[in-house]
Design a protein around this motif. Structure first.
Motif, PDB file in Angstrom:
ATOM      1  N   ARG A 161       0.826  -1.202   0.000  1.00 11.64           N
ATOM      2  CA  ARG A 161       0.000   0.000   0.000  1.00 11.64           C
ATOM      3  C   ARG A 161       0.864   1.257   0.000  1.00 11.64           C
ATOM      4  O   ARG A 161       0.594   2.217  -0.727  1.00 11.64           O
ATOM      5  CB  ARG A 161      -0.928   0.009   1.217  1.00 11.64           C
ATOM      6  CG  ARG A 161      -1.960  -1.094   1.216  1.00 11.64           C
ATOM      7  CD  ARG A 161      -2.869  -0.983   2.436  1.00 11.64           C
ATOM      8  NE  ARG A 161      -3.425  -2.279   2.791  1.00 11.64           N
ATOM      9  CZ  ARG A 161      -4.192  -2.510   3.832  1.00 11.64           C
ATOM     10  NH1 ARG A 161      -4.504  -1.509   4.645  1.00 11.64           N
ATOM     11  NH2 ARG A 161      -4.652  -3.716   4.102  1.00 11.64           N
ATOM     12  N   VAL A 162       1.895   1.252   0.841  1.00 11.95           N
ATOM     13  CA  VAL A 162       2.801   2.408   0.915  1.00 11.95           C
ATOM     14  C   VAL A 162       3.440   2.670  -0.440  1.00 11.95           C
ATOM     15  O   VAL A 162       3.481   3.810  -0.924  1.00 11.95           O
ATOM     16  CB  VAL A 162       3.888   2.175   1.990  1.00 11.95           C
ATOM     17  CG1 VAL A 162       5.006   3.205   1.862  1.00 11.95           C
ATOM     18  CG2 VAL A 162       3.274   2.225   3.391  1.00 11.95           C
ATOM     19  N   ASN A 163       3.949   1.633  -1.070  1.00 10.85           N
ATOM     20  CA  ASN A 163       4.627   1.809  -2.351  1.00 10.85           C
ATOM     21  C   ASN A 163       3.676   2.263  -3.458  1.00 10.85           C
ATOM     22  O   ASN A 163       4.063   3.049  -4.334  1.00 10.85           O
ATOM     23  CB  ASN A 163       5.319   0.507  -2.756  1.00 10.85           C
ATOM     24  CG  ASN A 163       6.558   0.224  -1.927  1.00 10.85           C
ATOM     25  OD1 ASN A 163       7.308   1.146  -1.588  1.00 10.85           O
ATOM     26  ND2 ASN A 163       6.790  -1.037  -1.577  1.00 10.85           N
ATOM     27  N   LYS A 164       2.450   1.794  -3.416  1.00 10.96           N
ATOM     28  CA  LYS A 164       1.475   2.226  -4.418  1.00 10.96           C
ATOM     29  C   LYS A 164       1.168   3.711  -4.257  1.00 10.96           C
ATOM     30  O   LYS A 164       1.103   4.468  -5.243  1.00 10.96           O
ATOM     31  CB  LYS A 164       0.183   1.410  -4.301  1.00 10.96           C
ATOM     32  CG  LYS A 164      -0.854   1.762  -5.372  1.00 10.96           C
ATOM     33  CD  LYS A 164      -2.043   0.825  -5.318  1.00 10.96           C
ATOM     34  CE  LYS A 164      -3.049   1.141  -6.431  1.00 10.96           C
ATOM     35  NZ  LYS A 164      -4.196   0.206  -6.433  1.00 10.96           N
ATOM     36  N   ILE A 165       0.995   4.146  -3.016  1.00  9.90           N
ATOM     37  CA  ILE A 165       0.719   5.563  -2.751  1.00  9.90           C
ATOM     38  C   ILE A 165       1.887   6.423  -3.203  1.00  9.90           C
ATOM     39  O   ILE A 165       1.698   7.494  -3.816  1.00  9.90           O
ATOM     40  CB  ILE A 165       0.438   5.777  -1.251  1.00  9.90           C
ATOM     41  CG1 ILE A 165      -0.864   5.080  -0.851  1.00  9.90           C
ATOM     42  CG2 ILE A 165       0.358   7.271  -0.917  1.00  9.90           C
ATOM     43  CD1 ILE A 165      -1.047   4.927   0.645  1.00  9.90           C
ATOM     44  N   ALA A 166       3.100   5.968  -2.931  1.00  7.63           N
ATOM     45  CA  ALA A 166       4.295   6.747  -3.282  1.00  7.63           C
ATOM     46  C   ALA A 166       4.393   6.989  -4.785  1.00  7.63           C
ATOM     47  O   ALA A 166       4.933   8.010  -5.221  1.00  7.63           O
ATOM     48  CB  ALA A 166       5.544   6.042  -2.779  1.00  7.63           C
ATOM     49  N   LYS A 167       3.873   6.074  -5.580  1.00  5.97           N
ATOM     50  CA  LYS A 167       3.905   6.243  -7.037  1.00  5.97           C
ATOM     51  C   LYS A 167       3.045   7.427  -7.486  1.00  5.97           C
ATOM     52  O   LYS A 167       3.221   7.938  -8.593  1.00  5.97           O
ATOM     53  CB  LYS A 167       3.427   4.963  -7.723  1.00  5.97           C
ATOM     54  CG  LYS A 167       4.389   3.789  -7.573  1.00  5.97           C
ATOM     55  CD  LYS A 167       3.833   2.525  -8.233  1.00  5.97           C
ATOM     56  CE  LYS A 167       4.782   1.353  -8.055  1.00  5.97           C
ATOM     57  NZ  LYS A 167       4.233   0.102  -8.646  1.00  5.97           N
ATOM     58  N   PHE A 168       2.118   7.849  -6.628  1.00  5.89           N
ATOM     59  CA  PHE A 168       1.235   8.974  -6.947  1.00  5.89           C
ATOM     60  C   PHE A 168       1.677  10.253  -6.244  1.00  5.89           C
ATOM     61  O   PHE A 168       0.919  11.216  -6.166  1.00  5.89           O
ATOM     62  CB  PHE A 168      -0.198   8.638  -6.533  1.00  5.89           C
ATOM     63  CG  PHE A 168      -0.884   7.626  -7.404  1.00  5.89           C
ATOM     64  CD1 PHE A 168      -1.772   8.019  -8.388  1.00  5.89           C
ATOM     65  CD2 PHE A 168      -0.640   6.265  -7.236  1.00  5.89           C
ATOM     66  CE1 PHE A 168      -2.411   7.092  -9.191  1.00  5.89           C
ATOM     67  CE2 PHE A 168      -1.268   5.325  -8.033  1.00  5.89           C
ATOM     68  CZ  PHE A 168      -2.153   5.734  -9.019  1.00  5.89           C
ATOM     69  N   SER A 169       2.897  10.279  -5.731  1.00  8.91           N
ATOM     70  CA  SER A 169       3.342  11.403  -4.900  1.00  8.91           C
ATOM     71  C   SER A 169       3.253  12.754  -5.618  1.00  8.91           C
ATOM     72  O   SER A 169       3.009  13.785  -4.981  1.00  8.91           O
ATOM     73  CB  SER A 169       4.773  11.172  -4.412  1.00  8.91           C
ATOM     74  OG  SER A 169       5.660  11.042  -5.502  1.00  8.91           O
ATOM     75  N   ALA A 170       3.447  12.783  -6.935  1.00  9.98           N
ATOM     76  CA  ALA A 170       3.377  14.039  -7.682  1.00  9.98           C
ATOM     77  C   ALA A 170       1.961  14.589  -7.733  1.00  9.98           C
ATOM     78  O   ALA A 170       1.764  15.772  -8.058  1.00  9.98           O
ATOM     79  CB  ALA A 170       3.916  13.843  -9.101  1.00  9.98           C
ATOM     80  N   ARG A 171       0.983  13.755  -7.410  1.00 11.05           N
ATOM     81  CA  ARG A 171      -0.425  14.167  -7.484  1.00 11.05           C
ATOM     82  C   ARG A 171      -1.065  14.271  -6.103  1.00 11.05           C
ATOM     83  O   ARG A 171      -2.280  14.325  -5.965  1.00 11.05           O
ATOM     84  CB  ARG A 171      -1.210  13.181  -8.359  1.00 11.05           C
ATOM     85  CG  ARG A 171      -0.736  13.168  -9.809  1.00 11.05           C
ATOM     86  CD  ARG A 171      -1.353  12.010 -10.592  1.00 11.05           C
ATOM     87  NE  ARG A 171      -2.809  12.090 -10.640  1.00 11.05           N
ATOM     88  CZ  ARG A 171      -3.573  11.128 -11.158  1.00 11.05           C
ATOM     89  NH1 ARG A 171      -3.017  10.017 -11.649  1.00 11.05           N
ATOM     90  NH2 ARG A 171      -4.891  11.261 -11.175  1.00 11.05           N
ATOM     91  N   ILE A 172      -0.226  14.304  -5.062  1.00 15.94           N
ATOM     92  CA  ILE A 172      -0.712  14.423  -3.688  1.00 15.94           C
ATOM     93  C   ILE A 172       0.032  15.556  -2.990  1.00 15.94           C
ATOM     94  O   ILE A 172       1.259  15.607  -3.019  1.00 15.94           O
ATOM     95  CB  ILE A 172      -0.520  13.119  -2.892  1.00 15.94           C
ATOM     96  CG1 ILE A 172      -1.219  11.944  -3.570  1.00 15.94           C
ATOM     97  CG2 ILE A 172      -1.030  13.289  -1.460  1.00 15.94           C
ATOM     98  CD1 ILE A 172      -0.927  10.594  -2.915  1.00 15.94           C
ATOM     99  N   THR A 173      -0.711  16.464  -2.370  1.00 16.11           N
ATOM    100  CA  THR A 173      -0.126  17.521  -1.545  1.00 16.11           C
ATOM    101  C   THR A 173      -0.624  17.339  -0.123  1.00 16.11           C
ATOM    102  O   THR A 173      -1.829  17.189   0.109  1.00 16.11           O
ATOM    103  CB  THR A 173      -0.528  18.914  -2.061  1.00 16.11           C
ATOM    104  OG1 THR A 173      -0.034  19.081  -3.398  1.00 16.11           O
ATOM    105  CG2 THR A 173       0.050  20.004  -1.174  1.00 16.11           C
ATOM    106  N   VAL A 174       0.313  17.316   0.819  1.00 12.64           N
ATOM    107  CA  VAL A 174      -0.023  17.107   2.231  1.00 12.64           C
ATOM    108  C   VAL A 174       0.190  18.411   3.004  1.00 12.64           C
ATOM    109  O   VAL A 174       1.180  19.114   2.786  1.00 12.64           O
ATOM    110  CB  VAL A 174       0.856  16.000   2.854  1.00 12.64           C
ATOM    111  CG1 VAL A 174       0.443  15.753   4.299  1.00 12.64           C
ATOM    112  CG2 VAL A 174       0.753  14.724   2.047  1.00 12.64           C
ATOM    113  N   SER A 175      -0.738  18.731   3.889  1.00 11.96           N
ATOM    114  CA  SER A 175      -0.604  19.930   4.716  1.00 11.96           C
ATOM    115  C   SER A 175      -1.064  19.645   6.140  1.00 11.96           C
ATOM    116  O   SER A 175      -1.697  18.629   6.417  1.00 11.96           O
ATOM    117  CB  SER A 175      -1.409  21.090   4.115  1.00 11.96           C
ATOM    118  OG  SER A 175      -2.770  20.746   3.978  1.00 11.96           O
ATOM    119  N   LYS A 176      -0.734  20.580   7.034  1.00 14.21           N
ATOM    120  CA  LYS A 176      -1.099  20.452   8.446  1.00 14.21           C
ATOM    121  C   LYS A 176      -1.715  21.764   8.924  1.00 14.21           C
ATOM    122  O   LYS A 176      -1.124  22.526   9.680  1.00 14.21           O
ATOM    123  CB  LYS A 176       0.126  20.103   9.299  1.00 14.21           C
ATOM    124  CG  LYS A 176      -0.196  19.730  10.738  1.00 14.21           C
ATOM    125  CD  LYS A 176       1.059  19.453  11.553  1.00 14.21           C
ATOM    126  CE  LYS A 176       1.850  20.709  11.808  1.00 14.21           C
ATOM    127  NZ  LYS A 176       2.969  20.491  12.762  1.00 14.21           N
TER     128      LYS A 176
END
Length: 303
Positions: A161-176
């Motif tokens: 699951r972690v590796n699959k998510i990482a493949k989409f990293s360019a399309r995910i922005t994380v904020s706090k």
């Protein structure tokens, strides 16, 4: 774990209530409102299961996931920025009570490095009952229960699951950010093509389930911020009388959801929608199958 079960769960994190159960309904909503390919904003990301499901199946272009909880935020940052390091820890960490106690200390320490806090949050989420980080360990301190602390820690599946998510990293922005601050930002207010989905802390029992729970005034603040949003939005809650009254200007869609926190039970939840959205006619947002979505998607391509 079989392939069907692997694809059922998108997120490495577990959360009470399971937002992933309504992911297929959100897909129907997007199909009915011609929102395929828009950006998606989730101010209370938690496990981000809806965002990930939409992203993996190309319903959305970009996912903006936000969580004010520092441990959750650090986890998503580590997943996207250093998945190899995270997976190395997942594969090698001991699944023992001594390690559980050590991870609790790491999680509670203000001096923990971000990557250590990220992993401690993940470890406790996977080894505690219902994924409640501040809760009790699966199987109890004596590990005398039917299920032990390793019951929800399938190393290979979690790394996948972690590796699959990482493949989409360019399309995910994380904020706090504070959720109200995010809703009021230009990101949300400046683009009517961004779908906003909010699943705030439960009104009832929120204090026992979340590190960052809300007082009534906080729920009011979110309602006020949402009401000013020009683009499409969906908000889901436990269907308490107070919440139904707070959102009385919006038509409610109530449904039953199974909970696993502390003991198996069912509860009534509710969704509210922005006035500009056409709502799919379904018996329950939590009962939409993959087949239902496929039929709707096929029908949408005919027009």
């Amino acid at each position: 774990m079989g392939k069907a079960q692997e694809t059922r769960y998108s997120s490495p994190l577990r959360y009470p209530g399971g937002k992933g159960k309504v992911a297929n309904f959100i897909k129907l909503l997007m199909l009915e409102n011609s929102l395929i390919g828009c950006d998606y904003v989730e101010p209370y990301a938690g496990g981000a299961s809806v965002a990930l499901s939409l992203l993996f199946e190309d319903y959305i272009n970009h996912a903006y996931i936000n969580d004010i909880n520092n441990g959750v935020y650090c986890f998503w940052r580590l997943t996207l920025e250093d998945p190899n390091s995270l997976c190395q820890r997942i594969m090698s960490v001991p699944l023992t009570m001594d390690e559980w106690r050590r991870q609790k200390l790491v999680h509670s320490s203000e001096s923990s490095a971000p990557e250590d806090l990220a992993f401690a949050t993940f470890y406790l989420n996977r080894t505690n009952r219902s994924g409640i980080v501040s809760g009790g360990v699966i199987g109890g301190i004596e590990q005398s229960g039917t299920w032990k602390l390793d019951a929800r820690f399938n190393r290979e599946a979690l790394c996948a699951r972690v590796n699959k998510i990482a493949k989409f990293s360019a399309r995910i922005t994380v904020s706090k950010l504070d959720a109200a601050e995010m809703i009021e930002s230009n990101l949300v207010q400046g683009d009517v093509r961004r779908l906003l989905y909010l699943d705030p802390p439960y009104f009832v029992k929120g204090e026992g389930l979340y590190d960052n729970f809300y007082a009534f005034e906080d729920h009011q603040k979110i309602r006020d911020a949402i009401s000013k949003t020009p683009g499409p939005w969906v908000v889901s809650y436990d269907a308490s009388p107070e919440i139904l009254q707070l959102y009385s200007q919006h038509n409610p869609l109530c449904y039953t959801l199974s909970y696993s926190a502390s003991k198996a039970s069912k509860g009534t939840e509710v969704m509210f929608f922005s006035p500009n959205l056409a709502i799919p006619q379904v018996a329950s947002p939590a009962g939409i199958s993959v087949v239902d979505v496929a039929r709707a998607k096929s029908a949408a391509t005919l027009f």
